[in-house]
Write a protein that holds these residues in place. Structure first.
Motif, PDB file in Angstrom:
ATOM      1  N   VAL A  83      45.325  34.833  32.555  1.00 21.30           N
ATOM      2  CA  VAL A  83      46.340  34.198  31.689  1.00 21.30           C
ATOM      3  C   VAL A  83      45.943  32.768  31.370  1.00 21.30           C
ATOM      4  CG1 VAL A  83      48.727  33.421  31.560  1.00 21.30           C
ATOM      5  CG2 VAL A  83      48.201  35.698  32.478  1.00 21.30           C
ATOM      6  N   VAL A  84      45.490  32.028  32.389  1.00 17.54           N
ATOM      7  CA  VAL A  84      45.075  30.641  32.160  1.00 17.54           C
ATOM      8  C   VAL A  84      43.909  30.598  31.181  1.00 17.54           C
ATOM      9  CG1 VAL A  84      44.036  28.623  33.259  1.00 17.54           C
ATOM     10  CG2 VAL A  84      45.944  29.799  34.377  1.00 17.54           C
ATOM     11  N   THR A  85      42.947  31.504  31.339  1.00 16.87           N
ATOM     12  CA  THR A  85      41.803  31.556  30.417  1.00 16.87           C
ATOM     13  C   THR A  85      42.263  31.837  28.989  1.00 16.87           C
ATOM     14  OG1 THR A  85      40.383  32.387  32.208  1.00 16.87           O
ATOM     15  CG2 THR A  85      39.609  32.708  29.944  1.00 16.87           C
ATOM     16  N   LEU A  86      43.179  32.806  28.856  1.00 22.43           N
ATOM     17  CA  LEU A  86      43.701  33.151  27.523  1.00 22.43           C
ATOM     18  C   LEU A  86      44.405  31.967  26.881  1.00 22.43           C
ATOM     19  CD1 LEU A  86      44.362  35.230  25.319  1.00 22.43           C
ATOM     20  CD2 LEU A  86      46.369  35.885  26.669  1.00 22.43           C
ATOM     21  N   VAL A  87      45.307  31.323  27.602  1.00 23.03           N
ATOM     22  CA  VAL A  87      46.048  30.177  27.066  1.00 23.03           C
ATOM     23  C   VAL A  87      45.106  29.028  26.748  1.00 23.03           C
ATOM     24  CG1 VAL A  87      47.802  28.445  27.608  1.00 23.03           C
ATOM     25  CG2 VAL A  87      48.176  30.841  28.218  1.00 23.03           C
ATOM     26  N   GLY A  88      44.101  28.804  27.623  1.00 19.47           N
ATOM     27  CA  GLY A  88      43.158  27.717  27.377  1.00 19.47           C
ATOM     28  C   GLY A  88      42.346  27.938  26.106  1.00 19.47           C
ATOM     29  N   LEU A  89      41.902  29.179  25.907  1.00 22.30           N
ATOM     30  CA  LEU A  89      41.131  29.476  24.693  1.00 22.30           C
ATOM     31  C   LEU A  89      41.987  29.312  23.432  1.00 22.30           C
ATOM     32  CD1 LEU A  89      39.032  32.575  25.836  1.00 22.30           C
ATOM     33  CD2 LEU A  89      38.174  30.296  25.278  1.00 22.30           C
TER      34      LEU A  89
ATOM     35  N   SER B 118      38.154  38.653  19.245  1.00 19.97           N
ATOM     36  CA  SER B 118      36.934  39.051  19.964  1.00 19.97           C
ATOM     37  C   SER B 118      36.531  38.007  20.989  1.00 19.97           C
ATOM     38  CB  SER B 118      35.790  39.256  18.952  1.00 19.97           C
ATOM     39  OG  SER B 118      36.098  40.261  18.014  1.00 19.97           O
ATOM     40  N   VAL B 119      36.599  36.736  20.610  1.00 16.36           N
ATOM     41  CA  VAL B 119      36.207  35.657  21.521  1.00 16.36           C
ATOM     42  C   VAL B 119      37.187  35.562  22.686  1.00 16.36           C
ATOM     43  CG1 VAL B 119      35.884  33.164  21.718  1.00 16.36           C
ATOM     44  CG2 VAL B 119      35.002  34.389  19.720  1.00 16.36           C
ATOM     45  N   VAL B 120      38.477  35.776  22.417  1.00 14.04           N
ATOM     46  CA  VAL B 120      39.478  35.705  23.489  1.00 14.04           C
ATOM     47  C   VAL B 120      39.290  36.856  24.479  1.00 14.04           C
ATOM     48  CG1 VAL B 120      41.935  35.980  23.971  1.00 14.04           C
ATOM     49  CG2 VAL B 120      41.186  34.401  22.186  1.00 14.04           C
ATOM     50  N   LEU B 121      39.000  38.034  23.976  1.00 15.91           N
ATOM     51  CA  LEU B 121      38.859  39.194  24.857  1.00 15.91           C
ATOM     52  C   LEU B 121      37.559  39.174  25.647  1.00 15.91           C
ATOM     53  CD1 LEU B 121      40.212  42.056  22.564  1.00 15.91           C
ATOM     54  CD2 LEU B 121      41.347  41.017  24.539  1.00 15.91           C
TER      55      LEU B 121
ATOM     56  N   PRO C  48      35.921  36.719  27.554  1.00 13.72           N
ATOM     57  CA  PRO C  48      36.007  36.281  28.964  1.00 13.72           C
ATOM     58  C   PRO C  48      36.939  37.147  29.798  1.00 13.72           C
ATOM     59  CG  PRO C  48      37.190  34.771  27.531  1.00 13.72           C
ATOM     60  CD  PRO C  48      36.436  35.692  26.634  1.00 13.72           C
ATOM     61  N   LEU C  49      38.009  37.684  29.174  1.00 17.32           N
ATOM     62  CA  LEU C  49      38.903  38.566  29.922  1.00 17.32           C
ATOM     63  C   LEU C  49      38.168  39.838  30.338  1.00 17.32           C
ATOM     64  CD1 LEU C  49      42.193  38.221  27.828  1.00 17.32           C
ATOM     65  CD2 LEU C  49      41.395  36.831  29.749  1.00 17.32           C
ATOM     66  N   THR C  50      37.350  40.356  29.394  1.00 13.50           N
ATOM     67  CA  THR C  50      36.548  41.538  29.729  1.00 13.50           C
ATOM     68  C   THR C  50      35.545  41.223  30.841  1.00 13.50           C
ATOM     69  OG1 THR C  50      36.752  42.278  27.432  1.00 13.50           O
ATOM     70  CG2 THR C  50      35.048  43.321  28.766  1.00 13.50           C
ATOM     71  N   LEU C  51      34.977  40.021  30.779  1.00 12.58           N
ATOM     72  CA  LEU C  51      34.028  39.609  31.805  1.00 12.58           C
ATOM     73  C   LEU C  51      34.693  39.544  33.186  1.00 12.58           C
ATOM     74  CD1 LEU C  51      31.223  38.532  32.605  1.00 12.58           C
ATOM     75  CD2 LEU C  51      32.058  36.230  32.024  1.00 12.58           C
ATOM     76  N   ILE C  52      35.900  38.973  33.247  1.00 13.97           N
ATOM     77  CA  ILE C  52      36.620  38.853  34.537  1.00 13.97           C
ATOM     78  C   ILE C  52      36.957  40.227  35.095  1.00 13.97           C
ATOM     79  CG2 ILE C  52      38.762  38.048  35.601  1.00 13.97           C
ATOM     80  CD1 ILE C  52      38.727  35.697  33.644  1.00 13.97           C
ATOM     81  N   THR C  53      37.534  41.086  34.225  1.00 16.19           N
ATOM     82  CA  THR C  53      37.900  42.429  34.707  1.00 16.19           C
ATOM     83  C   THR C  53      36.667  43.229  35.097  1.00 16.19           C
ATOM     84  OG1 THR C  53      37.907  43.214  32.412  1.00 16.19           O
ATOM     85  CG2 THR C  53      40.016  42.508  33.350  1.00 16.19           C
ATOM     86  N   GLY C  54      35.582  43.019  34.376  1.00 12.31           N
ATOM     87  CA  GLY C  54      34.354  43.738  34.727  1.00 12.31           C
ATOM     88  C   GLY C  54      33.778  43.259  36.045  1.00 12.31           C
ATOM     89  N   PHE C  55      33.854  41.943  36.269  1.00 14.06           N
ATOM     90  CA  PHE C  55      33.293  41.381  37.499  1.00 14.06           C
ATOM     91  C   PHE C  55      34.075  41.864  38.721  1.00 14.06           C
ATOM     92  CE2 PHE C  55      33.149  38.074  40.772  1.00 14.06           C
ATOM     93  CZ  PHE C  55      31.779  37.955  40.969  1.00 14.06           C
ATOM     94  N   PHE C  56      35.408  41.762  38.645  1.00 16.34           N
ATOM     95  CA  PHE C  56      36.218  42.155  39.795  1.00 16.34           C
ATOM     96  C   PHE C  56      36.454  43.660  39.849  1.00 16.34           C
ATOM     97  CE2 PHE C  56      37.350  37.655  39.403  1.00 16.34           C
ATOM     98  CZ  PHE C  56      37.186  37.249  40.710  1.00 16.34           C
TER      99      PHE C  56
END
Length: 327
Positions: free
Chosen positions: A311-317, A275-278, A280-288
């Protein structure tokens, strides 16, 4: 308590064995002036016949026919009436249940009346019927010593039942730590029920045996008075083992619940990480994904740049969670 007058009867001659006909349930053995009568699940008619023969109190007959009688010892001038309970597996309910044994002990007779068949008593009776030397040896030492042999076999029979419970506890312990925690919940409940049932049987038995030990002295030769100490010790050993089993099954139950809870926590931790990983990814896709023009809108390089950022966000988390040992 005053007793009814005893009906006089002739003593059987030494080493005489009397076998009852099939239609006459009370089985009888006689030798050395001592008679042993054994009858499983006596009817009121048979109990009354025996009471008339030996002069038992009518209340004792009622106790024999009663289905809910606590262990006890009633001391009469001419005889002892004892009620004891022993563990027996009830196939109807598939549980350990209490089998009642009613005992009448006189100076020249022993009557055993279990409400269900108790194999140790039946086997000892049959051995005496088949072996005249054993019959003569046991019966020549008096009714008290014969009762000791009966009770000794019964308590010896209790220990294999304890061994089976111990084996079940060992199997449950192995199952708990082999990853079958959810499957052994029912097994723990069944074993716990067996231990509770066994404790209910033995707990009142301990005090009753001490009372019996005091009152039976008049039916024992002086050199045999210490024999019943062995019976009392056996009951105490059984109680101690049951106490240990009770602690073991409670510890296994707590351990099993802890293992189940630990596994549930592992599942929740994994789900939380996802849930935590998804997030910020959801936030990025929602923003753009908003229906507005942004720099690079509609270009290929913008897509790959956003994808690389995800990808960088996912790997960093994931690296951060690994560093914190949350994964």
């Amino acid at each position: 308590m005053p007793s009814l007058p005893r009906i006089r009867r002739t003593r059987a001659r030494d080493t005489v064995v009397t076998a009852s006909a099939p239609q006459s349930p009370p089985a009888e053995l006689s030798a050395a002036g001592l008679t042993w009568i054994h009858l499983d699940s006596p009817s009121l008619t048979h109990a009354q016949e025996l009471a008339d023969r030996f002069g038992w109190h009518p209340l004792d007959v009622e106790d024999v026919m009663s289905k809910r009688q606590r262990p006890k010892v009633d001391d009469y001038p001419d005889y002892l009436f004892t009620v004891l309970h022993f563990p027996a597996y009830d196939k109807a309910i598939q549980r350990l249940n209490a089998a009642e044994l009613d005992i009448f002990l006189g100076p020249d007779y022993l009557v055993t009346l279990p409400n269900v068949e108790l194999l140790p008593v039946t086997r000892l009776f049959n051995r005496c019927a088949e072996d005249e030397d054993l019959l003569r040896e046991l019966f020549s030492k008096g009714s008290g010593r014969l009762l000791y042999e009966v009770l000794d076999d019964l308590f010896d029979y209790c220990f294999p039942i304890l061994d089976k419970i111990g084996f079940k506890l060992d199997s449950i312990e192995d199952d708990v730590f082999e990853g079958r925690s959810e499957e052994v919940v029912r097994d723990i409940s069944n074993v716990k029920q067996e231990i509770i049932s066994y404790r209910k049987i033995i707990k009142p038995e301990r005090s009753t045996l001490r009372v019996l030990e005091r009152h039976i002295e008049r039916f024992l030769p002086e050199e045999l008075e210490l024999y019943f100490d062995d019976i009392v010790d056996a009951a105490e050993r059984i109680w101690d083992i049951l106490d240990n089993y009770k602690e073991v099954v409670e510890a296994l139950e707590d351990t099993n619940e802890s293992v189940i809870q630990h596994r549930q926590n592992d599942v929740l931790r994994i789900l939380t990480v996802f849930s935590v990983v998804l997030l910020p990814l959801t936030l990025i896709t929602g923003f753009f994904g908003m229906n507005v023009h942004f720099p690079g809108f509609g270009t290929t390089w913008a897509f790959w740049l956003i994808f690389a950022g995800m990808v960088v966000t996912l790997v960093g988390l994931l690296a951060f969670f690994r560093l914190k040992r949350w994964l």
